[in-house]
Scaffold this active site. Structure first.
Site, mmCIF file in Angstrom:
data_model
loop_
_atom_site.group_PDB
_atom_site.id
_atom_site.type_symbol
_atom_site.label_atom_id
_atom_site.label_comp_id
_atom_site.label_asym_id
_atom_site.label_seq_id
_atom_site.Cartn_x
_atom_site.Cartn_y
_atom_site.Cartn_z
ATOM 1 N N HIS A 291 0.837 -1.199 0.000
ATOM 2 C CA HIS A 291 0.000 0.000 0.000
ATOM 3 C C HIS A 291 0.864 1.239 0.000
ATOM 4 C CE1 HIS A 291 -3.190 2.794 1.044
ATOM 5 N NE2 HIS A 291 -3.979 1.872 0.540
ATOM 6 N N ASP A 358 -7.774 -5.785 -0.484
ATOM 7 C CA ASP A 358 -8.222 -6.646 -1.581
ATOM 8 C C ASP A 358 -7.957 -8.125 -1.337
ATOM 9 O OD1 ASP A 358 -9.215 -4.780 -3.713
ATOM 10 O OD2 ASP A 358 -7.317 -3.873 -3.188
#
Ligand code: COA
Length: 421
Positions: A291, A358
């Protein structure tokens, strides 16, 4: 001058009033001699919508922690909070829910267009194009006040699940189902996909999944939305841009890639380590990990991990909602949650790269029977609440978003006639 955001409603919420923000690891002092590729570490505006603490792995919507909202509220309440900036009273929430229900239908012409699209089009493309088409039927299309923008935003949030469910029915050669006038936002989506009221497990988990995806500050799709409305274009254009941006596998498209590799490449627990080693050796990115802001556990991933763990602990066999993209029955696949855990352990231990939202949303949505083709569009259904809130915040104190590129090409080159080149 806008007021600086303060979060000090209860003793355990932090105060963020002097901008000595240390939460984003890559945040930098502006150095004009440098190029900030990917806008890494750059603040582009002030916001009071969402706060990400990338070091401690915390997320707040309008100052409320994600954990509290997931455990105590509903998607509708969170959408209200994001758009209006405060939690609704009972009557405000009930009116807001009524407005969403009233706006669920889409014009017949848009349904006809949906039916006419090529059958192998991805659902996210159908959604992007339908949202763009819906603007033409909005009674407030050429009204640009904040009130009109909120009305348009509510219509968009209300209609996205309808477009998704209709796309599913049309692409599966099934008759379309009218939206319910009773069911909640998430239950209506399931009902329009299947004609059935969802079971309790679905109701509990699905709303939480939507809440986890409802906003995430200035991620790529939200940035697109804010850039578009900053030109004083309309909110439908902003959200169409956002959907186009969300689609990419480095952003919202990652959850579809995660389920695809679990079902079609890995399949068995013993394949995890050789599979991931091979990918990493080839310098490929592992979808569902990493991220820009979190350098630890993504708090959304933690919540979805628990949801996924529960769902997978009592699954005999996944009952997928029938869908043409799923006609091919997958051979025996090991428990996806267990495979995800092995993969996460390996990535954290060897690369210090943590799972993101996700990784776990893919396993959870699969366990709930949602067709894989709907994963990324569902992310859009949820994030639409955040996009609307950001469009409104952008316009409340607008400055055209127009960064610079550092020119690194040559100058003063000699123009040579085409015959002589
Ligand atoms: N798999 C393998 N390596 C990864 C990785 C992943 N998912 N995510 C980051 N890395 C590695 C990069 O290869 C890079 O290593 P290097 O410095 O040796 O070249 C380093 O970590 C930094 O990654 P980078 O891509 O520069 O960071 P970023 O902030 O630009 O990217 C993402 C963030 C999300 C785009 C990136 O982590 C990614 O591509 N993840 C996979 C897609 C995904 O799951 N997206 C959903 C995000 S919620």
């Amino acid at each position: 001058m806008k007021e600086k955001p303060k979060y000090c409603e209860s003793p355990d919420t932090f105060i963020c009033d002097d901008y000595e923000v240390k939460e984003e690891p890559q945040l930098c002092e502006i150095d004009k001699s440098k190029t900030y590729k990917g806008l890494v570490g750059i603040y582009v505006d002030d916001s009071t919508i969402t706060y990400i603490d990338g070091i401690n792995g915390k997320l707040y919507y309008r100052g409320y922690s994600l954990e509290d909202l997931v455990h105590q509220s509903s998607f509708e309440e969170v959408a209200y909070l994001l758009i209006y900036g405060k939690l609704p009273t009972n009557s405000q929430l009930s009116n807001f829910k009524d407005e969403l229900i009233k706006e669920r239908n889409i014009p017949y012409d848009v349904l006809s267009i949906l039916k006419s699209y090529p059958r192998n089009t991805t659902r996210i493309e159908l959604l992007r194009t339908s949202i763009s088409a819906l603007s033409l039927y909005d009674p407030d299309d050429y009204i640009f006040t904040e009130e009109a923008n909120i009305r348009k935003g509510i219509r968009i949030i209300a209609k996205i699940p309808t477009v998704l469910a209709l796309s599913h029915r049309i692409q599966s050669n099934l008759p379309v189902i009218e939206p319910s006038e009773e069911l909640s936002h998430s239950c209506n989506y399931y009902y329009m996909m299947t004609g059935k009221i969802p079971h309790d497990e679905f109701k509990k988990a699905f709303d939480k999944i939507l809440i986890c995806h409802a906003d995430h500050s200035i991620n790529s799709s939200t940035f697109s939305c804010r850039v578009t409305v900053s030109t004083l274009s309309d909110i439908y254009s902003g959200i169409t841009s956002a959907i186009g941006t969300l689609r990419g596998p480095l952003h919202g498209g990652a959850n579809e890639r995660v389920i695809k590799y679990m079902l079609e490449e890995i399949k068995k627990k013993e394949n995890i380590i050789p599979w991931v080693k091979e990918k990493l050796d080839k310098k490929e990115k592992i979808m569902g990990f990493g991220h820009r802001v979190y350098k630890t556990w993504d708090p959304r991933a933690k919540i979805l991990r628990e949801i996924s763990r529960k769902l997978w602990s009592n699954i005999e066999r996944v009952e997928k909602i029938p869908d043409l993209t799923h006609k091919k029955e997958h051979e025996e696949i090991d428990n996806i949650f267990e495979m995800t855990e092995l993969l996460a352990d390996y990535m954290i231990e060897t690369k210090e790269i943590y799972p993101n939202v996700d990784l776990y949303s893919a396993g959870a949505l699969h366990a709930l029977g949602i067709p894989n083709a709907a994963f990324t569009p569902l992310f859009a259904a949820s994030r639409s609440a955040g996009w609307v809130a950001h469009a409104i915040e952008q316009l409340s104190d607008n400055k055209l978003i127009r960064p610079r590129l550092r020119y690194v090409g040559e100058l003063d080159k000699n123009y040579i006639n085409i015959e002589e080149r």
